[in-house]
Design a protein around this motif. Structure first.
Motif, PDB file in Angstrom:
ATOM      1  N   PRO A  74       1.459   5.421   0.875  1.00 22.35           N
ATOM      2  CA  PRO A  74       1.019   6.324   1.974  1.00 22.35           C
ATOM      3  C   PRO A  74      -0.288   7.031   1.657  1.00 22.35           C
ATOM      4  CG  PRO A  74       3.371   6.580   1.538  1.00 22.35           C
ATOM      5  CD  PRO A  74       2.847   5.698   0.461  1.00 22.35           C
ATOM      6  N   GLU A  75      -0.488   7.405   0.412  1.00 16.87           N
ATOM      7  CA  GLU A  75      -1.749   8.061   0.052  1.00 16.87           C
ATOM      8  C   GLU A  75      -2.932   7.131   0.260  1.00 16.87           C
ATOM      9  OE1 GLU A  75       0.860   7.833  -1.858  1.00 16.87           O
ATOM     10  OE2 GLU A  75       1.630   9.865  -2.207  1.00 16.87           O
ATOM     11  N   ASP A  76      -2.760   5.828  -0.065  1.00 16.41           N
ATOM     12  CA  ASP A  76      -3.850   4.868   0.134  1.00 16.41           C
ATOM     13  C   ASP A  76      -4.191   4.703   1.598  1.00 16.41           C
ATOM     14  OD1 ASP A  76      -3.816   4.507  -2.586  1.00 16.41           O
ATOM     15  OD2 ASP A  76      -2.487   2.755  -2.503  1.00 16.41           O
ATOM     16  N   GLU A  77      -3.164   4.639   2.475  1.00 18.17           N
ATOM     17  CA  GLU A  77      -3.444   4.506   3.901  1.00 18.17           C
ATOM     18  C   GLU A  77      -4.172   5.740   4.445  1.00 18.17           C
ATOM     19  OE1 GLU A  77       0.281   3.784   5.720  1.00 18.17           O
ATOM     20  OE2 GLU A  77       0.500   1.734   4.888  1.00 18.17           O
ATOM     21  N   GLU A  78      -3.726   6.923   3.990  1.00 19.73           N
ATOM     22  CA  GLU A  78      -4.415   8.149   4.429  1.00 19.73           C
ATOM     23  C   GLU A  78      -5.856   8.175   3.942  1.00 19.73           C
ATOM     24  OE1 GLU A  78      -3.739  13.018   4.173  1.00 19.73           O
ATOM     25  OE2 GLU A  78      -2.352  11.612   3.183  1.00 19.73           O
ATOM     26  N   PHE A  79      -6.068   7.723   2.692  1.00 17.53           N
ATOM     27  CA  PHE A  79      -7.431   7.677   2.152  1.00 17.53           C
ATOM     28  C   PHE A  79      -8.314   6.703   2.937  1.00 17.53           C
ATOM     29  CE2 PHE A  79     -10.410   5.511  -0.740  1.00 17.53           C
ATOM     30  CZ  PHE A  79     -11.238   6.580  -1.033  1.00 17.53           C
ATOM     31  N   LYS A  88       0.847  -1.181   0.000  1.00 15.13           N
ATOM     32  CA  LYS A  88       0.000   0.000   0.000  1.00 15.13           C
ATOM     33  C   LYS A  88       0.890   1.241   0.000  1.00 15.13           C
ATOM     34  CE  LYS A  88      -3.994  -1.964   2.399  1.00 15.13           C
ATOM     35  NZ  LYS A  88      -4.865  -1.880   3.594  1.00 15.13           N
ATOM     36  N   ARG A 143      -9.342   8.389   6.198  1.00 21.58           N
ATOM     37  CA  ARG A 143     -10.397   9.367   5.961  1.00 21.58           C
ATOM     38  C   ARG A 143     -11.702   8.707   5.552  1.00 21.58           C
ATOM     39  NH1 ARG A 143      -7.300  14.065   2.405  1.00 21.58           N
ATOM     40  NH2 ARG A 143      -5.837  14.752   4.045  1.00 21.58           N
TER      41      ARG A 143
END
Length: 506
Positions: free
Chosen positions: A152-157, A150, A160
């Motif tokens: 980092p953008e996917d984990e943040e998404f 994964k 959220r």
């Protein structure tokens, strides 16, 4: 040379075509394979055959065609394996619609001049297939990456996303519609869709929509009062829909009764007459429109017919003119033919050409006979040439004889190894058979000793006799052992024939 045993281990030299053009073509083939992505061609320890055949197999596999070979773990193959491999490759090329012809002996003989166009076509086809499958492979690789990794953008998404989903669910839970009323089960079934919609809205407290529809009905008919609306709202929610559906029917019946009482039969007759007159006027208007359209269509058809008639007249006049010209041309041709025939007759009479024509005919017949004879001779020569060509083709070349010789040597080695193995099996069988016979004798001897032991131990005379028999048996076993030992040493120098094994097997 095949009868000489030492010839098996003697090296043989095979003629190979090593000229500048072949080396240049090999270098170009390797450059093409490297440009296409076959980096195995850089390995210096591989032979040119393994590099070229490996590159062809890689290109065929890249083009999504199946070929049953294994080049990664089987190199420096024998002649038989090379022939089978090249035949498989050549059989796949027509399925790929390759425009170039290639034979297995050309690949095996490293004829790079004929292999180069095939490699060039295969590399081009492999590159096109890679371009076609590039997006699919990229999407597949991304999906495989996303299964285990994964960003980092996917984990943040995802973080959220959970918060947003919870917030949306809370809002939907707070502002979800709530049922205030429920229709009774024993109530009648609603027939039209509008009444079912109003009933559902009333169950969820949406009375305002029903009030607006009732107000529209009041404006249209002028018969619904405020008390009636209050009485309808005060009823149960199950009866409201039924009343809304029955209202229109009652209103239409009341209006028809009031009108019939107010105006009487004369007024009804006048209204019927007025409606009939209105229908007659509509029908007249419709008929006028239809007749106007038909007239317009008829005018268009007439115009088309007039234009076609003019074209036909022009064609008829042209036909008449052509017939007249044809007749005049025929008369002119006949007159010209008569004049020419007269000129021919005059020339014949003047020059006496009858005798010359006979000579020409004789010469012509002689030439025809000579031509037919020469054709027969040519056909006979062609047949002889074809026979000689077939005889020449039947004689193998030096390279083919060398290949046959190497193959025969390999077959001779395989046959000798198989023969040696078979002889070992025969010897093993004879040894095991003898061992079986002696074991059976030993078992029988031990059984007889066991059976007679108790009887021999009953008296001293029987015991002495039993001991003497045992000494004789031991002496016989020693002699048999000496004999078997001598026989085994002799069999090392002179093994048994297969006849004895067959006799024992039978």
């Amino acid at each position: 040379s095949s009868s000489d045993p030492a010839a098996v281990h003697r090296p043989y030299c095979v003629e190979t075509r090593e000229d500048e053009e072949q080396s240049v073509k090999l270098a170009e083939i390797l450059e093409l394979l490297l440009a296409a992505g076959y980096f195995r061609a850089r390995i210096k320890g591989l032979s040119p055959f393994d590099k070229v055949v490996g590159g062809m197999t890689w290109c065929i596999t890249t083009c999504n065609f199946d070929i049953d070979v294994d080049l990664l773990f089987q190199e420096n193959s024998t002649i038989g394996q090379k022939i089978a491999l090249t035949e498989k490759i050549v059989s796949v090329l027509p399925k790929m619609k390759c425009p170039h012809r290639l034979e297995p002996h050309q690949i095996q003989g490293l004829d790079f001049i004929h292999i180069f166009p095939v490699i060039q076509w295969l590399v081009k086809r492999a590159i096109e297939t890679k371009e076609e499958m590039g997006d699919y492979v990229r999407a597949y690789s991304i999906s495989q990456f996303n299964k285990t990794h994964k960003l980092p953008e996917d984990e943040e998404f995802l973080q959220r996303k959970d918060k947003a989903v919870r917030a949306v669910l809370d809002v939907l839970e707070v502002y979800k519609p709530q049922r205030k009323y429920r229709r009774q089960r024993d109530a009648g079934e609603l027939l039209d869709e509008e009444s079912r919609v109003h009933s559902t809205l009333l169950e969820y407290g949406r009375i305002k929509t029903l009030m607006t529809s009732m107000a529209a009905m009041v404006n249209e008919e002028g018969k619904l009062t405020a008390s009636a609306v209050g009485q309808i709202v005060g009823l149960q929610s199950e009866e409201i829909k039924q009343i809304a559906s029955e209202y229109a029917e009652k209103q239409s019946e009341l209006s028809s009764e009031e009108r019939s009482e107010r105006y009487g039969p004369l007024q009804q007759h006048r209204r019927a007459l007025a409606s009939l007159n209105k229908q007659i006027q509509q029908k007249k208007k419709q008929l006028e429109e239809e007749t106007a359209a038909k007239c317009l269509n008829a005018e268009r058809v007439v115009v088309l017919l007039i234009s076609l008639l003019e074209k036909l007249r022009a064609l008829v006049t042209m036909n008449e003119n052509l017939k007249q010209q044809e007749q005049e041309f025929r008369t002119h041709c006949r007159e010209e033919m008569v004049r020419l025939q007269q000129n021919i007759e005059e020339l014949k009479t003047e020059s006496g050409q009858d005798t010359d024509e006979e000579k020409y005919e004789k010469n012509l017949s002689f030439v025809y006979l000579k031509l037919s004879f020469l054709r027969c001779v040519q056909a006979r020569r062609n047949r002889e040439i074809a026979i000689l060509q077939r005889k020449i083709d039947e004689v193998p070349s030096r390279a083919e004889l060398t290949q046959y010789q190497k193959r025969f040597i390999e077959l001779y080695s395989q046959v000798s190894a198989t023969h040696k193995e078979t002889k070992q099996f025969f010897t093993l069988y004879n040894t095991l058979d003898d061992k079986k016979v002696y074991l059976e004798k030993e078992v029988n001897l031990l059984n007889s000793i066991h059976d007679n032991f108790q009887q021999a131990m009953s008296s001293s005379a029987a015991k002495d006799q039993f001991l003497r028999q045992m000494e004789q048996i031991v002496e016989g076993i020693k002699q048999s052992r000496i004999k078997v030992t001598l026989t085994g040493e002799f069999s090392l120098f002179q093994p048994r024939s297969s006849f004895s094994v067959r006799r024992k097997l039978s």
